[in-house]
Motif scaffolding. Structure first.
Motif, short mmCIF file in Angstrom:
data_model
loop_
_atom_site.label_atom_id
_atom_site.label_comp_id
_atom_site.label_asym_id
_atom_site.label_seq_id
_atom_site.Cartn_x
_atom_site.Cartn_y
_atom_site.Cartn_z
N GLY A 81 0.81 -1.21 0.00
CA GLY A 81 0.00 0.00 0.00
C GLY A 81 0.85 1.26 0.00
N ASP A 82 1.89 1.26 0.84
CA ASP A 82 2.77 2.44 0.87
C ASP A 82 3.48 2.63 -0.47
N THR A 83 3.91 1.52 -1.09
CA THR A 83 4.60 1.62 -2.38
C THR A 83 3.69 2.18 -3.45
N ILE A 84 2.47 1.66 -3.55
CA ILE A 84 1.52 2.13 -4.56
C ILE A 84 1.14 3.58 -4.30
N ARG A 85 0.98 3.92 -3.03
CA ARG A 85 0.57 5.29 -2.71
C ARG A 85 1.64 6.31 -3.11
#
Length: 920
Positions: free
Chosen positions: A350-354
């Motif tokens: 999630g952090d990477t995509i965000r």
């Protein structure tokens, strides 16, 4: 009469088919096994039928002739293997014995027979025969050398390849001779020494490379395997050998080794040069970027600031290129290594995509990700390299997509206790890649558009590096794409599953939010599907619509139908009317005034914070939404703590009203004895304890009890048999004591077994105060209606004490443990002390039982261990104890030692943690 009953019991318990026929070969009587074999519901249904009614005439005619011959001659037919042909086309085989049936006067009045099913045996014999013929054909036509020698080194069997290799004409020229008859003395002695080692040690010799001079004088290389040949007593009587001619392969291998060494030398020189150049250029580039950032913080004219921004942007692009070259050079030089560590997949992804969300939002693209429910969250792997691959693929997807969406999904392809293989997919709606160009995009310095006027830029190294990184992670990468229809990049990766609880896993269904209706509003179908999946996984009832107008209509209809939505989850950026406009409409509806609302946005806009306050919006989340953030936001918006799960409320009303009773507790487990006694005494009952079924029957016979709580699994006499004995004696007394079963199984069919034995009701362990009270009321109602005493109210125990219990990880479910003792901390500590005292002894007894192959004792001890920890909740250790019990009982396949080995380390960890808890 007794003889008849004994005969009936004997016949019905036999697994073989037993049948009696009259002189016309009509069935007089069959046992239950025969009735099942014939497809009849009851044995009586066979009366009057013949084999012609059950089988085809092919079998029925032969059986009739055999029986008439027995009646005529009086001679029995023993162990005839019969092929039975059925009307539906089936064929079965039985081993049959038939004898004359003689009356008291010595007259033959028919026949009786016993048939045993040997279908599987016959099929196995036929398969074995086919395999033998196939093996003989294969051996004689294989190019490999296959031979058998006796303990003295003499050939006793050989295939055609061996005969040819030894220069013989036929097999007889080889049998009985040794290697000394075909090779020079030194080579033959070498072969003989290997043979003796295999025969003496009974250990195989695998893939021994041997250089030989054949009888024709040619130098050859053989890859030889020799394995010991055992007789029926397990004694080594010779060996079996297989030799493969690998002369050509050895030559090719030698040539390839020389070529590889030359290529590796050149490749290392190139990679070392790239690495050195990258490091040399990085030093001045860092200075250029750093000084540019410092200058941007000073007072500059507009033109100066624009020029410096161009310098900074160019410097970052060049630094990215240098990083790619450095990574590629490491891979080429074989110096790239993974650095595994524990990470939470959902939050990390999630952090990477965000981090890429703003770039996607700037192009008007939807960016979302979805992780399958069966994907483990706590993993061990190189998260930085996984992020690098994801960023590269998603960055390319955003770069080559002008409109639409980019979706990242993760599915589990394979999962065991130690490893998980995951499949990642990055789907876009971009320009696509022609089929003829898809293969080369994974090569270094290649792009689908390689012209000097390409619009999108890039080094052409990103996919090549990603491909190598995926290979290092034990996976592969591929693409599915069509021009104008978008692309999907897939890759797999293998990770170790981390020990301990998945930090990212959320409760599958919280009672506090289960069955609540949620309205999801998003114009993007992919986002709607992802949100619906997440909410459904928590037991909620989501309904999804594509726009604000549909949402308002759905909200109104739900209110009118008397089944309103409890939460509104809406996207902000939607065509026609956006999320804030929808919220304004909702707030203008009197029936929807208090509806909690959560908004999802791809990027904040000026004034959003003010509008959220004015419209009383509970929360706003940045897309793409992480599962953990969505869960916390939803339960907070609904006013529920994420840790709350009020699955059991204190008993109130009539169910909590029960008079003081004299109860006989039949329970062999000390932990369960203490727990049940404490709960019952707290409700005002008097409790006597029996430790097994035999003692239970004796105490009931000499006491006056209002009710019996009967454990099902007990030594000497189990609960079912004890109940049957009590019920049998009660028929003579004309009394009836209510009996409630207690069992840790709680499987389908257990209730029926208990009721069939004469029990009045059924209670699954671990027992709870409210459940016990409800069962007592239920089983006593009939007695009280018939003229029993008036019940005396006994108030239920209060809420658990305010003192908190710290968690020791997933090995103990403290909420369940506290509910089991109705919040009594002192009782909990007593239970833990007993559990600590008896568990090592149980473990030792289980090990001894496995050594003795005493499955009955092992099952009882595993059941005792499982029952003693039920008050801790259905933890993984409980599941392992349950599996060990199931294997010992023959209900599940598996190795007993492996099952105990899986249980033992977790049990040791649990005991250590419980000791630390009690020491506080």
């Amino acid at each position: 009469m007794l003889d008849s009953d004994l005969l009936r019991a004997l016949l019905d318990s036999l697994p073989d088919n037993v049948y009696f026929k009259d002189r016309e070969s009509r069935f007089i009587r069959v046992n239950r096994a025969a009735a099942r074999w014939f497809g009849l519901e009851q044995p009586e249904d066979a009366a009057g039928k013949t084999d012609f009614d059950l089988f085809t005439s092919q079998h029925a005619s032969v059986a009739f002739q055999d029986e008439q011959e027995i009646i005529r001659t009086g001679r029995p037919m023993l162990h005839k293997q019969e092929m039975e042909t059925w009307p539906d086309g089936r064929v079965t085989w039985v081993d049959t014995c038939k004898m004359p049936l003689v009356d008291h006067a010595g007259n033959t009045i028919g026949t009786f027979g016993i048939s045993r099913d040997i279908t599987q045996q016959k099929l196995a014999e036929e398969a074995l025969s086919r395999e033998r013929d196939l093996l003989r054909t294969l051996i004689n036509h294989l190019p490999d050398l296959i031979f058998v020698k006796d303990a003295e080194g003499r050939f006793v069997a050989a295939n055609e390849a061996v005969i040819h290799a030894l220069g013989a004409r036929r097999l007889d020229d080889v049998l009985g001779r040794t290697d000394f008859d075909f090779f020079d003395a030194a080579l033959a002695a070498h072969f003989h020494a290997d043979d003796e080692d295999v025969i003496r040690s009974a250990m195989p010799l695998i893939d021994r490379e041997e250089e030989i001079i054949a009888p024709d004088g040619q130098r050859k290389w053989l890859l030889t395997t020799k394995v010991p040949l055992l007789d029926s007593q397990g004694l080594v009587v010779g060996l079996v050998g297989i030799g493969r001619n690998v002369t050509r392969l050895k030559q090719v291998e030698s040539d390839l080794t020389a070529a590889k060494e030359a290529a590796d030398s050149a490749n290392r020189a190139k990679s070392d040069f790239l690495a050195n150049m990258s490091h040399e250029i990085r030093t001045p580039m860092n200075a250029i970027i750093g000084m540019t950032e410092l200058l941007l913080d000073t007072h500059l004219t507009a033109n100066q600031r624009e020029y410096l921004r161009m310098v900074a942007s160019s410097g970052e692009s060049l630094l990215t290129l240098l990083n790619d070259i450095l990574d590629f050079s490491k891979i080429e030089a074989g110096k790239m290594e993974l650095d595994p560590s524990r990470f939470q997949l959902r939050d990390s992804l999630g952090d990477t995509i965000r981090s890429l969300a703003l770039r996607a939002h700037g192009k008007g693209l939807e960016l979302a990700f979805r992780v399958g429910h069966d994907v483990p969250d706590a993993l061990i792997g190189d998260i930085s390299r996984l992020r690098q691959v994801i960023v590269n693929l998603v960055g390319n997807a955003i770069k080559f997509t002008e409109r639409g969406e980019v979706l990242v999904s993760v599915e589990c392809q394979g999962h065991d206790e130690r490893h998980a293989e995951l499949r990642f997919a990055v789907v876009d709606t971009g320009i696509g890649i022609p089929l003829e160009q898809q293969e080369r995009i994974f090569h270094a310095f290649e792009q689908a558009d390689s012209s000097t006027t390409r619009r999108f830029g890039g080094t052409g190294l990103g996919l090549a590096i990603s491909c190598r990184l995926v290979e290092l992670m034990g996976g592969r990468i591929w693409i599915d794409s069509r021009p104008g229809r978008g692309s999907t990049f897939y890759f797999t990766a293998r990770f170790e599953v981390a020990d301990g609880k998945d930090g990212g896993e959320l409760p599958g269904k919280l009672t506090a939010i289960s069955d609540l209706r949620v309205l999801v509003v998003d114009d993007n179908a992919t986002n709607r599907r992802i949100l619906v999946d997440m909410l459904s996984n928590w037991g909620m009832q989501p309904v999804a619509v594509a726009g604000a107008s549909e949402a308002l209509a759905a909200l109104r209809d739900a209110v009118t139908a008397g089944n309103p939505f409890r939460l509104l989850l809406s996207d902000v950026n939607m065509p026609e009317a956006d999320g804030f406009e929808l919220v304004r409409w909702v707030r203008d509806e009197r029936a929807l005034t208090g509806l909690p609302i959560v908004l999802l946005t791809s990027g904040g806009r000026p004034g959003d914070h003010r509008r959220r306050g004015e419209l009383h919006i509970a929360a706003q989340l940045l897309k793409p939404v992480k599962q953990s953030e969505l869960f916390s936001t939803v339960v907070t918006a609904l006013g529920v703590s994420p840790l709350e799960d009020p699955t059991e409320e204190p008993a109130t009303g009539p169910a909590a009203q029960v008079r003081s009773l004299k109860i006989l507790l039949a329970e062999d487990n000390q932990v369960n004895q203490l727990l049940a006694t404490a709960l019952l005494q707290r409700q005002g009952h008097h409790v006597a304890v029996a430790h097994n079924g035999r003692q239970t029957v004796e105490m009931w016979s000499h006491g006056d009890f209002d009710l019996i709580l009967m454990d099902v699994e007990m030594p000497e006499v189990d609960g079912l048999e004890a109940t049957r004995q009590i019920r049998q004696r009660e028929r003579q007394r004309g009394t009836h004591v209510p009996i409630i079963a207690m069992t840790a199984h709680a499987m389908r069919g257990d209730r029926e077994l208990c009721l069939a034995a004469g029990m009045d009701d059924y209670l699954s362990k671990p027992i709870r105060s409210q459940q016990v009270t409800e069962k007592l009321v239920r089983v006593l109602e009939r007695r009280e209606v018939a003229g029993g005493d008036e019940s005396t109210a006994v108030e239920p125990a209060g809420e658990p004490a305010g003192q908190s219990v710290e968690s020791v990880g997933e090995l103990v479910d403290w909420k369940v443990a506290l509910r089991s003792v109705n919040g009594d901390q002192e009782l909990l500590r007593e239970l833990l002390e007993i559990f600590l005292a008896q568990t090592p002894e149980l473990l030792s007894e289980m090990k001894q039982a496995i050594d003795r192959q005493d499955l009955a004792t092992l099952r009882l001890k595993a059941h005792a261990l499982k029952g003693s920890m039920l008050f801790l909740g259905p933890t993984p250790i409980w599941q392992r104890a349950f599996r060990l019990e199931s294997i010992a009982a023959g209900q599940e396949g598996g190795d007993l030692r492996d099952a105990l080995a899986a249980l033992e380390p977790q049990l040791a960890t649990l005991l250590d943690q419980l000791r630390r808890y009690l020491a506080r």
